[in-house]
Design an enzyme around this catalytic site. Structure first.
Site, PDB file in Angstrom:
ATOM      1  N   HIS A  12      -7.989  -4.932   0.521  1.00 25.81           N
ATOM      2  CA  HIS A  12      -6.993  -4.814   0.332  1.00 25.81           C
ATOM      3  C   HIS A  12      -6.754  -5.038  -1.032  1.00 25.81           C
ATOM      4  O   HIS A  12      -6.104  -5.856  -1.463  1.00 25.81           O
ATOM      5  CB  HIS A  12      -5.833  -6.245   0.626  1.00 25.81           C
ATOM      6  N   ASN A  21      -1.412   4.516  -1.735  1.00 26.63           N
ATOM      7  CA  ASN A  21      -0.235   4.907  -1.666  1.00 26.63           C
ATOM      8  C   ASN A  21       0.301   5.098  -3.882  1.00 26.63           C
ATOM      9  O   ASN A  21       0.246   3.859  -4.518  1.00 26.63           O
ATOM     10  CB  ASN A  21       1.201   3.275  -1.529  1.00 26.63           C
ATOM     11  N   HIS A  76      -2.232  -8.508   5.356  1.00 27.97           N
ATOM     12  CA  HIS A  76      -1.110  -9.192   4.947  1.00 27.97           C
ATOM     13  C   HIS A  76      -0.034  -9.909   5.895  1.00 27.97           C
ATOM     14  O   HIS A  76       1.107 -10.293   5.916  1.00 27.97           O
ATOM     15  CB  HIS A  76      -0.499  -8.937   3.709  1.00 27.97           C
ATOM     16  N   ASN A  96       5.881  -8.717  -0.309  1.00 26.46           N
ATOM     17  CA  ASN A  96       5.683  -8.133   0.480  1.00 26.46           C
ATOM     18  C   ASN A  96       4.498  -7.481   1.611  1.00 26.46           C
ATOM     19  O   ASN A  96       3.874  -7.729   1.151  1.00 26.46           O
ATOM     20  CB  ASN A  96       6.136  -6.766   0.090  1.00 26.46           C
ATOM     21  N   ASP A 113      -4.812  -8.922  -1.283  1.00 30.53           N
ATOM     22  CA  ASP A 113      -3.455  -7.480  -1.962  1.00 30.53           C
ATOM     23  C   ASP A 113      -2.693  -7.407  -2.820  1.00 30.53           C
ATOM     24  O   ASP A 113      -1.590  -7.939  -3.925  1.00 30.53           O
ATOM     25  CB  ASP A 113      -2.040  -8.006  -0.978  1.00 30.53           C
TER      26      ASP A 113
END
Length: 420
Positions: free
Chosen positions: A55, A89, A227, A273, A300
């Site tokens: 990630h 993304n 996450h 987030n 992340d």
């Protein structure tokens, strides 16, 4: 290449071994080996399988001012990672075979480690139309995710899971119910109240996981939760695993070592987030890793330009960088303090992600790719964001004293990072 006198960790026991690398693979493991080629003295260094992070955000294409494939992969190598999986993304979104093909071409040109890209679940991450699952798999997609947003429609998620299940692929979910975000910037709790910042409730995450595990059961799909941050989420995942549902989950280093009480001012480097939750949530995450509810650690890694983060905590983008110091942070805060064992952390950052996603990585065995990490557990240093190889510096850990550091990272038998 011959690695001499390295410390290997096997079943919680240390042993000194040599490792001979030939043609990019581990050819032999043993003591007192002799071989042609470069000899590296690894005395006092821990040798592990290369770290795996499923990630990360590399931001390319479209957001190269934050990070690129080259800088992100070099930062990952600095952190001991030999395989990483970037999220889709970007701009454009990685949602067609043609865009994925172009991305893989760029990865081959610029990446210094192995980079396995995700593709999106829905076109443009809009949650309205499914991507071409069959052809994206054929083009080499790692897995499917709309990371950055939750898939809001149960019907859309169910049909995605059915399509992924037919291909023996995973649906990887950023879980967030949009109607429950309420414009929040940090966790809804004592800190949001104290600082006067709108909060994001814990149920924003857990309610969507509860929906999705039942959809995954119906679709017979491997469903992976990104996450995880709340105690309720841990409870739902634990119950789903007990019911035999194919659910796996990850947790970040920052959610393991920080909680909302660490936010003492409106510092945007504490904005991510999902947000930092309560201390009871952090304890539940630790317990979840220890009992197997949560499967492994993933960073992340979310780089942002300093000008973007300077906008203030309410309006700055979510996310922090984390790939250069993930192991060091977990080792310092949770192994040295006796919460985790070194063996557990190594497994959660190598073997376990490889097992969950059926990767031929995270293994230190003869015949396997020589993807290896050398770690100096005795080195102490102060984390300085200005020394990052990442393009971005958005970290809450600047100035922290960390124990242990990555000495060398090797991919397919080639040195891609050397701290000397």
């Amino acid at each position: 290449m011959l690695l001499k006198n390295a410390t290997l960790l096997l079943n919680n026991e240390e042993q000194t071994s040599d490792v001979y690398i030939k043609d990019g693979k581990i050819a032999e493991i043993g003591q007192n080996l002799n071989a042609d080629g470069e000899v590296i003295d690894c005395t006092g260094l821990l040798l592990t399988p290369g770290l795996v992070d499923v990630h990360v955000h590399l931001r390319e294409p479209g957001f190269e001012h934050k990070e690129t494939i080259e800088t992100g992969s070099r930062a990952a190598a600095r952190g001991g990672f030999t395989t990483i999986c970037p999220m889709p993304n970007t701009n454009p979104i990685i949602d067609t075979p043609e865009i994925l093909r172009d991305l893989n071409t760029k990865i081959k040109e610029d990446a210094v480690i192995k980079v396995l890209p995700y593709v999106s679940i829905t076109t443009g991450l809009k949650g309205e139309e499914l991507v071409d699952f069959d052809n994206l798999k054929a083009e080499g997609a790692f897995a499917f995710t709309d990371d950055g947003v939750g898939v809001q429609s149960a019907d859309m998620m169910y049909r995605a899971m059915q399509a992924a299940a037919k291909l023996d692929m995973a649906i990887v979910a950023h879980t967030e119910e949009n109607t429950l975000i309420y414009g929040g910037a940090i966790h809804e709790g004592r800190t949001s109240e104290k600082l006067g910042i709108k909060g994001i409730p814990a149920i924003t995450e857990s309610t969507q996981i509860a929906r999705d595990v039942l959809l995954a059961e119906a679709a017979d799909c491997h469903y992976h939760v990104c996450h995880v941050s709340t105690k309720e989420s841990v409870r739902v995942i634990r119950d789903a695993k007990r019911a035999g549902i194919k659910v796996t989950a990850e947790v970040t280093p920052h959610h393991l070592v920080l909680d909302e009480n660490d936010i003492t001012e409106k510092d945007p480097n504490y904005k991510m987030n999902p947000p930092l939750r309560g201390s009871d949530d952090r304890e539940a995450l630790i317990e979840g890793l220890l009992d197997g509810t949560l499967d492994f650690i993933a960073t992340d890694h979310a780089p942002h330009h300093e000008d973007e983060k300077a906008a203030g905590i309410e309006t700055a983008p979510f996310g922090i960088v984390g790939i250069e110091n993930a192991f060091q942070l977990v080792y310092t805060k949770l192994v040295k303090t006796g919460v985790f064992t070194l063996q557990q952390v190594i497994d959660w950052m190598t073997v376990k992600p490889g097992e969950v996603f059926k990767l031929d990585s995270g293994k230190l065995e003869t015949g396997k790719a020589a993807d290896l990490t050398l770690i100096d557990l005795n080195r102490e240093y102060t984390l300085d964001k200005n020394e990052f190889l990442s393009k971005s510096k958005n970290t809450p850990f600047h100035g922290e004293t960390l124990q242990s550091d990555i000495a060398m990272t090797i991919v397919d038998g080639k040195i891609v990072y050397d701290n000397k």
